[in-house]
Design a protein around this motif. Structure first.
Motif, mmCIF file in Angstrom:
data_model
loop_
_atom_site.group_PDB
_atom_site.id
_atom_site.type_symbol
_atom_site.label_atom_id
_atom_site.label_comp_id
_atom_site.label_asym_id
_atom_site.label_seq_id
_atom_site.Cartn_x
_atom_site.Cartn_y
_atom_site.Cartn_z
ATOM 1 N N GLU A 25 0.717 -1.272 -0.075
ATOM 2 C CA GLU A 25 -0.193 0.181 -0.028
ATOM 3 C C GLU A 25 0.805 1.303 0.077
ATOM 4 N N ARG A 26 1.946 1.294 0.720
ATOM 5 C CA ARG A 26 2.873 2.310 0.962
ATOM 6 C C ARG A 26 3.520 2.528 -0.349
ATOM 7 N N TYR A 27 4.131 1.655 -0.923
ATOM 8 C CA TYR A 27 5.164 1.666 -1.832
ATOM 9 C C TYR A 27 4.161 2.064 -3.437
ATOM 10 N N ASN A 28 3.357 1.116 -3.592
ATOM 11 C CA ASN A 28 2.789 1.238 -4.739
ATOM 12 C C ASN A 28 1.882 2.517 -5.095
ATOM 13 N N ASN A 29 1.793 2.726 -3.878
ATOM 14 C CA ASN A 29 0.682 4.236 -3.825
ATOM 15 C C ASN A 29 1.481 5.569 -3.874
ATOM 16 N N ALA A 30 2.883 5.321 -3.836
ATOM 17 C CA ALA A 30 3.921 6.588 -3.616
ATOM 18 C C ALA A 30 4.605 6.718 -4.943
ATOM 19 N N ASP A 31 5.256 7.893 -5.004
ATOM 20 C CA ASP A 31 6.234 8.123 -5.965
ATOM 21 C C ASP A 31 7.560 7.625 -5.507
ATOM 22 N N GLU A 32 8.384 6.962 -6.093
ATOM 23 C CA GLU A 32 9.544 6.124 -5.623
ATOM 24 C C GLU A 32 10.447 7.123 -5.044
ATOM 25 N N ASP A 33 10.863 8.457 -5.729
ATOM 26 C CA ASP A 33 11.775 9.214 -5.068
ATOM 27 C C ASP A 33 10.844 9.662 -3.687
ATOM 28 N N ASP A 34 9.810 9.827 -3.445
ATOM 29 C CA ASP A 34 9.347 10.285 -2.089
ATOM 30 C C ASP A 34 9.262 9.274 -1.156
ATOM 31 N N PHE A 35 9.102 7.904 -1.650
ATOM 32 C CA PHE A 35 9.220 6.634 -0.989
ATOM 33 C C PHE A 35 10.772 6.721 -0.446
ATOM 34 N N LEU A 36 11.798 6.789 -1.176
ATOM 35 C CA LEU A 36 13.119 6.726 -0.861
ATOM 36 C C LEU A 36 13.354 7.682 0.287
ATOM 37 N N GLU A 37 12.996 8.913 -0.137
ATOM 38 C CA GLU A 37 13.262 10.107 0.826
ATOM 39 C C GLU A 37 12.976 9.914 2.467
ATOM 40 N N LYS A 38 11.420 9.147 2.315
ATOM 41 C CA LYS A 38 11.070 8.820 3.710
ATOM 42 C C LYS A 38 11.571 7.813 4.236
ATOM 43 N N LEU A 39 12.195 6.984 3.558
ATOM 44 C CA LEU A 39 13.073 5.684 4.067
ATOM 45 C C LEU A 39 14.159 6.109 4.492
ATOM 46 N N GLU A 40 14.834 7.136 3.990
ATOM 47 C CA GLU A 40 16.399 7.709 4.424
ATOM 48 C C GLU A 40 15.988 8.497 5.743
ATOM 49 N N ASN A 41 14.844 9.382 5.657
ATOM 50 C CA ASN A 41 14.555 10.086 6.912
ATOM 51 C C ASN A 41 14.389 9.408 8.021
ATOM 52 N N ASN A 42 13.459 8.243 7.662
ATOM 53 C CA ASN A 42 12.915 7.416 8.824
ATOM 54 C C ASN A 42 14.375 6.617 9.709
ATOM 55 N N TYR A 43 15.418 6.636 9.034
ATOM 56 C CA TYR A 43 16.506 6.220 9.595
ATOM 57 C C TYR A 43 17.627 7.431 9.739
ATOM 58 N N ASP A 44 17.209 8.507 9.596
ATOM 59 C CA ASP A 44 17.785 9.863 10.270
ATOM 60 C C ASP A 44 19.159 9.880 9.211
ATOM 61 N N GLY A 45 18.865 10.100 7.969
ATOM 62 C CA GLY A 45 19.980 10.478 7.062
ATOM 63 C C GLY A 45 20.681 9.371 6.418
ATOM 64 N N LEU A 46 20.128 8.200 6.474
ATOM 65 C CA LEU A 46 20.605 6.902 5.812
ATOM 66 C C LEU A 46 20.639 7.352 4.229
ATOM 67 N N GLU A 47 21.732 6.905 3.657
ATOM 68 C CA GLU A 47 21.845 7.078 2.122
ATOM 69 C C GLU A 47 21.863 5.799 1.386
ATOM 70 N N VAL A 48 20.612 5.661 0.616
ATOM 71 C CA VAL A 48 20.538 4.434 -0.051
ATOM 72 C C VAL A 48 20.534 4.542 -1.507
#
Length: 669
Positions: free
Chosen positions: A496-519
């Protein structure tokens, strides 16, 4: 000494309460000068006064209408309490009938240089919007809000829906110093009273006399000599008056893993049992679950929709003609409906436009989609029935009311057990329902109109298996690869979260969730292949994942994945812990330590077990010359945990988090 201060605070509050004037506009300097609630210093705001009166009023053109008068005065202590300066009034509608809000009056009060200044709510601060075909909203935000402000407003709601009395809520997220409420019902309307919550609430009940005056006009005589006469007559009746008077009501503190805090809010529900007007027969309303089910099933927007099949028969014949296996038939029809009809986001146990139109236009509400699905499954020779559900937002239907259920799903009974289906979510699968529907029990309705309860919670764990290969530098930076494999509800949530989101936005949230992780090299497999687990993989880099002191390096082997805070903070919890579904998480982490370093110490292996097989936590570390392996296995085997286990659960999470944060120590060779 602590008890003495508490007693003094209570006496102080009681003295202030006794002396307070609650008439609209009579805000005192003492209220404006107060900087915190003496009985709850953590409160961001407090209801100084909360008043509601709901009663019946006779209109000669419209008959009895339901009138609700509201008066609220709120003290705002700090910026966190600014939300209480905004009020939304829900107004229900059905067809040409709708509720109306009138006589809105509102002021903000501030203490400026020892003087009380007021600011009146103006028309440009009031917003009226249509939220849906069933609900309008009147919303306003108070002007000139500051820390220390007092806001006060009053309004009246006129409703033609006399059978639907909104719940009387006696507890909120902030404390209430003084609450007065009243409900009046004429003898013609009999209401059943349902109470919930942990407060001891006992109304004062009185019978009072009232009357309706009918004014009559008649004409006599002939043309040219007509005389008009007026007369009046009174119809006297008895009304039942219930009054509530409470003081110093504590806040209802929300906490993680509560399905709906309203389920535990102290409140009173008045449910109409029957109406007996003068010289008329008794009209009964729902009083038992059997009555509720019969009323719903007999509705033309429910039961009769299940019997319509002509619009889809050719399509289903072509779909399943060569398939005899029941589970394969279920899967084919379920996938067909999900792909054919899109959900319009409306929850309802009743159809709006009917199943035929939904099928033709390929869009429908919950009932149209899932009643259609049930009908198709029956047509395919399966034992399929609708299941009434109350969504998590709607609360748990503790009492037999027609409003208790607001949703419907489908159930197929097989020799191996029930298969629950909801075709509104295109990423759902058999027995993997949307999270909104995981709310205790549903009520399955058979073809003969009888009903029984069925658990909505899944029996199978939703899994998340994490594999991480990481290398730690002597500067404390971390780089490596990460892969996770998710099943069941974990997979549903991810899709639900991945398929309904823009991938760049999804990656930005992933990196922010881990406080500055570079993916980098991010990839998702099986994003839409529901029969397979969803897999997420990426490479990562993260700075400062270890503390370097002298010639030693300190770090948690879970790094950025570790838990940092216990979700359970209340000293005492009176409501269940609701995880939604049983789950398990496994971490397998391999760490390459920096060249020139060796392991000085590592945390010991550990195992924690909750009673009655509710859950477990296993932690194992091993090492060789330059590599450390970590295995963590956690399981929460129950969707719901009784508050009787709260202290044990809180202690369990405390130990789990402490273990996850224990550090490995490296030293230079």
């Amino acid at each position: 000494m602590k008890n003495i201060f508490t007693l003094l605070a209570v006496l102080f509050v009681c003295q202030i309460t006794a002396a307070q004037d609650y008439k609209f506009g009579k805000v005192s300097k003492e209220e404006l000068a107060e900087t915190f609630n003496p009985l709850d210093s953590s409160a961001s705001a407090t209801y100084l006064y909360k008043y509601r009166k709901t009663f019946f009023e006779y209109d000669h053109d419209k008959g009895f209408q339901l009138i609700t008068e509201v008066h609220e005065r709120i003290k705002i202590y700090n910026q966190e309490g600014f939300d209480y300066a905004t009020k939304a009034i829900n107004l229900y509608k059905s067809g040409s009938h709708q509720e109306i809000a009138r006589n809105l009056k509102a002021y903000t009060y501030n203490l400026v240089d020892g003087k009380i200044e007021d600011a009146k709510l103006k028309k440009d601060g009031i917003f009226k919007t249509e939220k849906s075909k069933y609900r309008n909203e009147t919303k306003f935000t108070m002007p000139n809000i500051k820390e220390g402000s007092v806001v006060e407003y009053e309004y009246k709601i006129i409703s033609p829906f006399y059978q639907n009395v909104d719940d009387f809520h006696f507890q909120h997220a902030i404390p209430i110093k003084k609450l007065e409420a009243e409900f009046q019902a004429p003898e013609y309307y009999n209401f059943k009273v349902n109470m919930k919550g942990f407060l001891q609430i006992r109304p004062k009940i009185e019978n009072k006399r009232d009357k309706i005056t009918f004014n009559n006009k008649s004409r006599t005589g002939q043309q040219g000599s007509v005389r008009t006469s007026f007369s009046s007559s009174d119809l006297e009746f008895t009304k039942k008056v219930s009054t509530y008077n409470l003081e110093n009501i504590p806040a209802l503190k929300d906490e993680p893993y509560v399905n709906n805090i309203n389920n535990y809010r102290s409140s009173v529900k008045y449910e109409l049992s029957y109406v007996k007007m003068p010289q008329s027969t008794i009209k009964y309303y729902s009083t038992t679950w059997e009555d509720v089910v019969k009323t719903i099933y007999k509705s033309s927007s429910f039961g009769s929709e299940l019997n319509k099949s002509g619009y889809y028969e050719d399509d289903i014949d072509a779909l399943i003609s060569s398939v005899s296996d029941p589970k394969k038939r279920i899967a084919l029809i379920f996938d067909f409906v999900k792909s054919r009809v899109k959900w319009n986001s409306y929850n309802s146990k009743y159809t709006s436009n009917g199943v035929r139109k939904a099928y033709k236009e390929q869009v429908g509400n919950v009932a149209e989609i899932n009643l259609m699905l049930t009908s198709m499954l029956r047509y395919a020779g399966l034992e399929a029935n609708p299941v009434l559900v109350s969504t998590r937002r709607n609360g748990i239907p503790l009492f037999p009311t027609r409003e208790g259920y607001n949703y419907v799903i489908s159930c197929v009974e097989l020799p191996t057990g029930n298969v629950l289906l909801d075709a509104t979510n295109k990423y759902g699968s058999p027995n993997v329902l949307p999270f909104r529907t995981l709310n205790w029990e549903g009520r399955i309705i058979k073809k003969d109109g009888t009903s029984s309860l069925v658990s909505l919670y899944p029996n199978e764990n939703s899994k998340n298996s994490i594999l991480m290969m990481a290398s730690l530098t002597e500067e404390g930076d971390l780089e490596g690869s990460y892969r996770s494999v998710k099943t069941n509800h974990r997979a549903l949530s991810y899709r639900e979260r991945y398929n309904n989101a823009d991938e760049d936005d999804f990656l930005e949230k992933l990196e922010n969730n881990y406080d500055g992780l570079e993916v980098s090299d991010f990839k998702v497999s099986n994003a839409v292949e529901l029969s397979k687990p969803v897999m997420e993989s990426y490479k990562f880099f993260k700075e400062s994942q270890a503390d370097i002191i002298g010639d030693k390096i300190y770090f948690s082997p879970l790094f950025f994945l570790r838990s940092k805070e216990n979700p359970f903070k209340l000293e005492k919890r009176e409501f269940p812990v609701d995880f939604g579904y049983p789950s398990s998480t496994t971490y397998r982490i391999t760490i390459n330590i920096p060249e020139g370093y060796k392991v000085e110490s590592i945390p010991e292996a550990s195992a924690l077990v909750l009673p009655d097989n509710l859950g477990m936590f296993k932690y194992i570390l091993s090492q060789n010359a330059s590599t450390i392996q970590l295995l963590i296995d956690t399981k929460m085997n129950s969707s719901i945990i009784s508050p009787l286990y709260y202290d044990t659960l809180k202690a369990y999470f405390k130990q789990l988090i402490e273990k996850e944060n224990e550090q490995i120590v490296l030293t230079k060779v």
